[in-house]
Design a protein around this motif. Sequence first.
Motif, PDB file in Angstrom:
ATOM      1  N   PHE A 444       0.817  -1.074  -0.089  1.00  0.00           N
ATOM      2  CA  PHE A 444       0.008   0.072   0.055  1.00  0.00           C
ATOM      3  C   PHE A 444       1.028   1.274  -0.175  1.00  0.00           C
ATOM      4  CE2 PHE A 444      -2.475   3.382   2.190  1.00  0.00           C
ATOM      5  CZ  PHE A 444      -3.528   3.415   1.249  1.00  0.00           C
ATOM      6  N   ILE A 446       1.652   4.398   0.922  1.00  0.00           N
ATOM      7  CA  ILE A 446       1.117   5.308   2.257  1.00  0.00           C
ATOM      8  C   ILE A 446       1.333   6.853   1.892  1.00  0.00           C
ATOM      9  CG2 ILE A 446       1.748   6.152   4.652  1.00  0.00           C
ATOM     10  CD1 ILE A 446       2.479   3.451   5.491  1.00  0.00           C
ATOM     11  N   LYS A 448      -0.096   8.308  -0.168  1.00  0.00           N
ATOM     12  CA  LYS A 448      -1.649   8.861  -0.663  1.00  0.00           C
ATOM     13  C   LYS A 448      -2.215   9.240   0.743  1.00  0.00           C
ATOM     14  CE  LYS A 448      -2.174   5.234  -4.446  1.00  0.00           C
ATOM     15  NZ  LYS A 448      -2.778   4.145  -4.588  1.00  0.00           N
ATOM     16  N   LEU A 449      -1.811   8.853   1.808  1.00  0.00           N
ATOM     17  CA  LEU A 449      -2.377   9.311   2.795  1.00  0.00           C
ATOM     18  C   LEU A 449      -1.793  10.667   3.580  1.00  0.00           C
ATOM     19  CD1 LEU A 449      -2.667   5.852   5.062  1.00  0.00           C
ATOM     20  CD2 LEU A 449      -4.582   7.233   3.639  1.00  0.00           C
ATOM     21  N   LEU A 462      -5.555   7.158  10.794  1.00  0.00           N
ATOM     22  CA  LEU A 462      -5.575   7.195   9.309  1.00  0.00           C
ATOM     23  C   LEU A 462      -5.117   5.843   8.989  1.00  0.00           C
ATOM     24  CD1 LEU A 462      -4.579  10.334   7.495  1.00  0.00           C
ATOM     25  CD2 LEU A 462      -6.600   8.971   7.221  1.00  0.00           C
ATOM     26  N   LEU A 463      -4.037   5.219   9.563  1.00  0.00           N
ATOM     27  CA  LEU A 463      -3.382   4.020   9.284  1.00  0.00           C
ATOM     28  C   LEU A 463      -4.203   2.749   9.743  1.00  0.00           C
ATOM     29  CD1 LEU A 463       0.340   4.939  10.341  1.00  0.00           C
ATOM     30  CD2 LEU A 463      -0.647   4.254   8.137  1.00  0.00           C
ATOM     31  N   GLU A 465      -7.379   3.066   9.986  1.00  0.00           N
ATOM     32  CA  GLU A 465      -8.508   2.765   9.154  1.00  0.00           C
ATOM     33  C   GLU A 465      -8.264   1.925   7.951  1.00  0.00           C
ATOM     34  OE1 GLU A 465      -9.959   6.736   8.066  1.00  0.00           O
ATOM     35  OE2 GLU A 465     -10.514   7.211  10.086  1.00  0.00           O
ATOM     36  N   ASN A 466      -7.008   1.864   7.371  1.00  0.00           N
ATOM     37  CA  ASN A 466      -6.534   1.290   6.294  1.00  0.00           C
ATOM     38  C   ASN A 466      -5.917  -0.301   6.869  1.00  0.00           C
ATOM     39  OD1 ASN A 466      -6.574   3.099   3.652  1.00  0.00           O
ATOM     40  ND2 ASN A 466      -6.156   4.361   5.593  1.00  0.00           N
ATOM     41  N   GLY A 467      -6.135  -0.613   8.019  1.00  0.00           N
ATOM     42  CA  GLY A 467      -5.615  -1.887   8.213  1.00  0.00           C
ATOM     43  C   GLY A 467      -4.331  -2.141   8.736  1.00  0.00           C
ATOM     44  N   ASN A 495      -0.161  -5.590   3.502  1.00  0.00           N
ATOM     45  CA  ASN A 495      -1.315  -5.605   4.493  1.00  0.00           C
ATOM     46  C   ASN A 495      -1.027  -5.907   5.626  1.00  0.00           C
ATOM     47  OD1 ASN A 495      -3.336  -4.683   2.679  1.00  0.00           O
ATOM     48  ND2 ASN A 495      -3.685  -6.481   1.441  1.00  0.00           N
TER      49      ASN A 495
END
Length: 711
Positions: A444, A446, A448-449, A462-463, A465-467, A495
Amino acid sequence: MNLESVVLQGRYEIIEKIGSGGMSNVFRAKDLKLGRMVAIKVLKDEFCTDLNFVEKFKREAQAAASLLGENIVNIYDVVDEGRYHFIVMELVDGITLKEYIRIKGKLDITEGVSIAIQVARALKTAHAQHIVHRDIKPQNILITDDSKVKVADFGIARAVSEQTVNANAIGSVHYISPEQARGGRCDARSDIYSLGITMYEMFTGRVPFTGESTVAVALAHLEQAMTPPSVYNNKISPNLERIILKCTKKDPANRYQNITELLDDLENVLLNPDTPYEISGSTKIIKAEDTAMLSQVEPIDDMSDDEYERDDKEEEDDDDDYDEEDEKMDKIMSVAGVIIAVIIVVLLVFFVGRFTGVFGGKGSDTSQSKLDSTQTKMPDVVGLSEKMADKKLSDNNLQMQVKSSEYSDTVEKGNVISQEPKADEVVSKYSKVSVVISLGSDAFDISKLNLVGKTKESAESLLKENGFSTDTKEEPSDTVPKGSVISYTPTKPKNGERVTLTVSSGKKVTKVVVPNITGMSESEAKTLLETNGLMLGNKAEQHSATVAKGIIIGQSTAAGSSVDSGSSVDYAVSNGVAPETTQASSEQLSQSTNEQQQTQPTKATVAPTSVAANYRYVGSIDTNYSLQDVIGPSSGLTSVKVMIRLKQTVNGSDVYSTLMDARTVTGDTILPVRFRTIVGANGVDQGQVEIVNVDSGEVLKSYTVEFFRVE
């Protein structure tokens, strides 16, 4: 032509204009009846005044509407409304191949061949229904958001090309076949030529022929030799180059004679890019009846037999010279074919003899001779798409079985990661081959966050929320506010992987030792404090019968204490003897001063050193240092700027205090290092006295000093 918000036929609501071509404007619209988005191509006004052209245009569009295929932009309806004449067609979200080439410069070989295959499949569908496109070019090839290729404007180009020279799209001349440039008869081989030019541009980033005018470019198609595409892109394999050059032969008889031959070779070069093989139809002799059959692939329309006869007669007059060239070429090809056939027979006899041992060769020792009729050699399918791998294995009489799917950072999604048995192993025909298919990368991004600069709590949320779970560590920063994220690792976690956030602890703080400023003037104290990274703070005044006026009698922070660099030290200055006691005896003065200090409120905001601390840590050093050891024989002619400082470690941080200010000395100087009373940090029993080159920051000499507590 502004049609926005207009509803045509009471059914098609125009939403916005999305493009414009040589003959039409294209709008995005909604089919209110079926509730779907469509594209509507509306003829420009200059074409609508010619009723013959409009009729021709509608007839060609209606013929093309019969085409259905996954690589064709499907036509839904051909409609008139007042002065508007328009075509309703499938709406394709994506970009043209022309735009795609402009973005990428040169296409990857595998990607470009895949696009060419999809265009060829669209042409195969059209040619099977006797429809010739006549205007294959990157501008008419669309690439959807899911990477599918769609060919637009089938059949419509004929109506436009037969209107006027000005009706032709400006870009089309770079892709037209020589027979189109000559104004002769076109058939399926004209589309093959245009596709060859399109492939040339895909892999080189340029068209093969350019000129100052459309006429100059058209003449180049007729007369100018084409530069091989490998000159501009050395990644083009010999097989692929032969395909492009065969497509773009100036004589149609020397090109692929139908789209199926081209499609077979494109699929072969995709599966076996570097394996030498004979290009389809390379030794085929073209017969007159074959040419006649191919020349019939024309759109079906409503023309009468008489009209067809008149049309054919006109075209025969234009093609007399061309037919004579065909007859000469047929004779040449017949002779060449016989010669090539003889050569092939000789080679076959030779190799068969080698393998059977007739000529004493070693063919019987090759690995191929060891294979019996039930065996085959395992091909390499790693890296191929699932579909292409299945076809390659099937061609070798093997069955593909998907064992599993795995994430991969190196293999594209949908392609083969591994195979079992391995490539080149000898296996039984019709046996199963297990493959592992890539799910693509599960990493992923990151970035983008936009975590950098966010608060620790916001970034963690935020992290989560993205697992991802998180760890944090602190680090000083002069630019990032305290509590905000400086950086993170890893940048592309998989992931469920833990992400470590580096959070700012604020600006880096350096600890320094407070010097003793009692007994000094204010200017002297200010200089000493600034030398040690501190500032002179608030001033208070206090009468004293024992300390001269203007001399510091106390400081707020005890000498030897460790404080943050940049801190202020408040101080009290003697204001001299109180006025009412100036005439008293020394005993009375002393007693009066004590009483006055006890009974009157003082202006001092700091306490004397004796009150602030009951003890100090003191060390000393008495030695000499010769700079000649550092500078060398010519030291007397060389000068250096040095200082002497004390270095101690206080609460895990290095703190410094100046013992001798910076001064310039010659290299032959014997520098005395004598300090009988060095006040160190409280509780620290050791330090280093360092001689430092001020210009370079280099420590020339370091002495260890022990400190002792003195009450």
